[in-house]
Design a protein around this motif. Structure first.
Motif, short mmCIF file in Angstrom:
data_model
loop_
_atom_site.label_atom_id
_atom_site.label_comp_id
_atom_site.label_asym_id
_atom_site.label_seq_id
_atom_site.Cartn_x
_atom_site.Cartn_y
_atom_site.Cartn_z
N GLN A 100 1.79 -5.12 2.65
CA GLN A 100 0.41 -5.58 2.97
C GLN A 100 0.56 -7.15 2.60
O GLN A 100 1.14 -7.77 3.64
N LEU A 101 0.22 -7.68 1.56
CA LEU A 101 0.47 -9.02 1.29
C LEU A 101 2.09 -9.47 1.10
O LEU A 101 2.37 -10.56 1.63
N ALA A 102 2.52 -8.54 0.57
CA ALA A 102 4.18 -8.61 0.63
C ALA A 102 4.93 -8.13 1.74
O ALA A 102 4.58 -7.00 2.19
N LYS A 123 0.91 -1.39 -0.04
CA LYS A 123 0.10 0.05 -0.07
C LYS A 123 0.95 1.23 -0.02
O LYS A 123 1.99 1.09 0.45
N ARG A 124 0.44 2.43 -0.48
CA ARG A 124 1.20 3.41 -0.49
C ARG A 124 0.84 4.19 0.67
O ARG A 124 -0.28 3.97 1.30
N ASP A 125 1.91 5.04 1.18
CA ASP A 125 1.95 5.45 2.49
C ASP A 125 1.09 6.78 2.53
O ASP A 125 1.78 8.08 2.47
N GLN A 126 -0.34 6.66 2.38
CA GLN A 126 -0.99 8.18 2.55
C GLN A 126 -0.59 9.17 1.81
O GLN A 126 0.01 10.26 2.23
N GLY A 127 -0.45 9.00 0.35
CA GLY A 127 -0.20 10.09 -0.25
C GLY A 127 1.29 10.43 -0.77
O GLY A 127 1.73 11.31 -1.26
N ASN A 128 2.16 9.70 -0.28
CA ASN A 128 3.58 9.69 -0.50
C ASN A 128 3.94 8.81 -1.71
O ASN A 128 3.94 7.53 -1.28
N PRO A 129 4.19 9.19 -2.98
CA PRO A 129 4.40 8.10 -3.90
C PRO A 129 5.76 7.46 -4.12
O PRO A 129 5.82 6.49 -4.72
N GLU A 130 6.32 8.06 -3.00
CA GLU A 130 7.89 7.33 -2.81
C GLU A 130 7.88 6.27 -1.68
O GLU A 130 9.16 5.92 -1.47
N ILE A 169 -1.95 0.74 -5.94
CA ILE A 169 -2.97 1.39 -5.77
C ILE A 169 -3.97 1.51 -6.73
O ILE A 169 -5.16 1.48 -6.77
N SER A 170 -3.52 0.61 -7.63
CA SER A 170 -4.28 0.52 -9.06
C SER A 170 -5.80 -0.53 -8.45
O SER A 170 -5.47 -1.58 -7.58
N PRO A 171 -6.82 -0.13 -8.99
CA PRO A 171 -7.95 -1.10 -8.65
C PRO A 171 -8.06 -2.67 -8.99
O PRO A 171 -8.42 -3.54 -8.61
N LEU A 176 9.55 2.52 -10.03
CA LEU A 176 8.89 3.01 -8.93
C LEU A 176 7.38 3.03 -9.64
O LEU A 176 6.29 2.98 -8.75
N LEU A 177 7.20 3.48 -10.66
CA LEU A 177 5.87 3.51 -11.43
C LEU A 177 5.09 2.10 -11.29
O LEU A 177 4.01 2.05 -10.89
N LEU A 178 6.00 1.13 -11.51
CA LEU A 178 5.21 -0.18 -11.25
C LEU A 178 4.95 -0.32 -10.16
O LEU A 178 3.65 -0.69 -10.01
N VAL A 179 5.79 -0.10 -9.15
CA VAL A 179 5.50 -0.29 -7.64
C VAL A 179 4.17 0.45 -7.28
O VAL A 179 3.23 -0.09 -6.45
N ASP A 180 4.04 1.63 -7.62
CA ASP A 180 2.80 2.43 -7.50
C ASP A 180 1.45 1.83 -7.79
O ASP A 180 0.73 1.86 -7.31
#
Length: 536
Positions: free
Chosen positions: A81-83, A69-76, A175-177, A167-171
């Motif tokens: 979670q499962l990982a 999961k992304r840390d509340q608004g910080n894309p970096e 967050i992607s549905p 990082l784009l893939l990780v993002d």
């Protein structure tokens, strides 16, 4: 997963839904249940491969899990979670995830890396709109199984098919549905005609999240029941009941009476009336999604830049921001989220009827023309459309408003069959690359390209130069060079008078009873009820 609705559950839900009709004063909802009121008109599928809407994301966030999961608004910054952990290779071409070993699906099946790989393959195989994200990274149905694979039960290896910032893939995985993990065995047990369980998953689920879907009646009610075997610890509430409610005054009345615990989608006047009440609390949740006015460049009028510019001069940005959008959104005229470093200041678009008439005359429409505006019939969409209808008329453009359900309105846009639309773009990523890809990027403008997750494709906007700038930014490792590329793309979109005109960045106002604790809205509409409880 059991989807049959037991007699106990039926009686319980009936009692809850009847609560608002009793006329009781100072009613109290059950202490172990959260009763939510919201519009469900846009909730027509919860299949993770085909549920891009915000409402579906809010449901699926409680039914499914993602790797991280992304840390509340910080894309970096991302959190496990499962990982439990992950690493990126030195050359940036491979990401390896190490999964938890104690995760069970609602069915009782163990969650494995094979489920993760299959879930992403399923998105590509079904090829709905949410596949667009992964296509953009170079994945396709032929290569994804070799590039995204389980090397053992709890290790997932992802190879990047093209040069890009990992990082784009990780993002996207955060967050992607479409990045949630589906129980492969359960989904395939309901497969029909090779659909990978798609028909069944529209109204059922196969997740590992903190709640199980017990009942869903379209445009009526939805019941989530606590999953006691959740790997992250059982939720504090036993049940979450969602009631379909579209009238803001009804939401307000039921909150004040204690018949509801929490409400989404209330109109600004009703929120103002109760803001400050000791019995209620108002929480403003920033969203990455944008309210916009879009024109289809397939229509001959809107294919002309001067007509688009005229429309831009007939949008009352200031009036909308001050009179329509409080509690709904904040003024934003750029195709990029507020507060991002790469975002340029608003260009200062404003209402100028005289300039609009001049531009229309130069474009060959001195008397204006007729058109249609598609939108939802609920606020603030209908209010934006009504104001737009009025201001367009001042310039000579006579527009009739066509309302419909979310599927009808957005379906028309996905099919590229509309004139003007007042809509909300589902951009969730707080990252300039994703913002621009969502709203202005279009790699293939043909009708059969099937790229509905690109808003630019929906509006038939095609700019090879802007595409090139965005592509370069996606692989550029130097921060200053990246920002420069993003600035160039924004400036060029302004010069080309892009057909999707941002008016506001979404603010989701949630009103709840004062005894509701632990509710923290997620900025991507992936709000979980895991830690919510009532202080009584």
């Amino acid at each position: 997963m059991k989807t049959a609705f037991s007699t106990v559950h039926m009686s319980l839900l009936a009692a809850v839904l009847a609560l608002g009709a009793t006329g009781a004063v100072n009613a109290k909802t059950p202490a172990d249940q959260l009763i939510v009121g919201m519009s469900m008109v846009n909730l027509f599928s919860i299949d993770p491969a085909n549920a891009p809407g915000l409402d579906a994301s809010g449901v699926n966030a409680n039914l499914y899990d993602t790797l991280i999961k992304r840390d509340q608004g910080n894309p970096e910054r991302h959190v496990p979670q499962l990982a439990e952990r992950w690493e990126v290779s030195e050359d940036g071409k491979q990401v390896t995830f190490h999964l938890r070993q104690d995760v069970k699906f609602h069915s009782g099946n163990s969650l494995t890396a094979e489920d993760v790989a299959w879930s992403l393959y399923r998105v590509m195989k079904l090829n709905f709109g949410l596949a667009t994200t992964w296509k953009a990274y170079g994945y396709n149905v032929d290569n994804i199984q070799s590039l995204i694979r389980a090397t053992d039960e709890h290790t997932l290896v992802i190879d990047l098919p093209q040069v890009m910032d990992p990082l784009l893939l990780v993002d996207s995985l955060a967050i992607s549905p479409s990045a949630v993990v589906v129980d492969r065995v359960t989904a395939l047990a309901h497969e029909k005609n090779g659909d990978l369980g798609a028909g069944w998953l529209v109204t059922n689920e196969a997740g590992s999240g903190p709640f199980v879907l017990t009942k869903w009646s379209a445009n009526d009610s939805l019941l989530l029941t606590r999953f006691d075997g959740y790997w992250g610890g059982a939720a504090k509430l036993k049940r979450v009941v969602v009631r379909h409610m579209t009238e803001s005054q009804s939401l307000r009345l039921m909150l004040e009476r204690g018949d509801l615990d929490l409400a989404y989608g209330m109109a600004a006047p009703d929120i103002r009336a109760i803001d400050g009440s000791p019995k209620l609390q108002v929480q403003s949740l920033p969203r990455g999604t944008m309210y916009y006015v879009a024109m289809s460049m397939k229509q001959p009028e809107f294919a002309k830049p001067k007509v688009r510019e005229a429309v831009r001069n007939l949008i009352d940005y200031k009036g909308l921001d001050e009179q329509v959008m409080p509690y709904y959104g904040k003024l934003n005229q750029q195709p990029m989220q507020l507060s991002l470093e790469a975002r340029l200041p608003d260009p200062g678009y404003h209402m100028d009827v005289a300039e609009a008439k001049k531009l229309l005359a130069e474009a060959g429409y001195p008397q204006g023309f007729t058109t249609t505006i598609r939108t939802l019939s609920e606020p603030p969409f209908i209010d934006i459309a009504a104001r737009l209808q009025s201001t367009l008329a001042e310039g000579g453009i006579k527009a009739s408003i066509v309302t419909g359900t979310g599927n009808q309105v957005y379906g028309a846009m996905r099919a590229r069959n509309f004139d003007i639309i007042v809509a909300r773009g589902a951009e969730r990523y707080p990252h300039p690359y994703f913002s621009l890809r969502t709203f202005v990027y279009n790699p293939d403008n043909s009708d059969d390209a099937g790229l509905p997750n690109f808003q630019g494709w929906r509006a038939s906007f095609f700019s090879p130069q802007i595409n090139s700038l965005i592509d370069k930014a996606g692989v550029e490792r130097d921060a200053s060079q990246r920002v420069s590329l993003y600035h160039q793309a924004q400036n060029l979109y302004d010069q080309e008078v892009g057909p999707i005109m941002m008016i506001s960045q979404m603010t989701d106002t949630v009103v709840s009873a004062s005894d509701i604790k632990g509710f923290t809205g997620d900025d991507a509409e992936a709000t979980r009820y895991l830690g919510v409880y009532k202080e009584r």
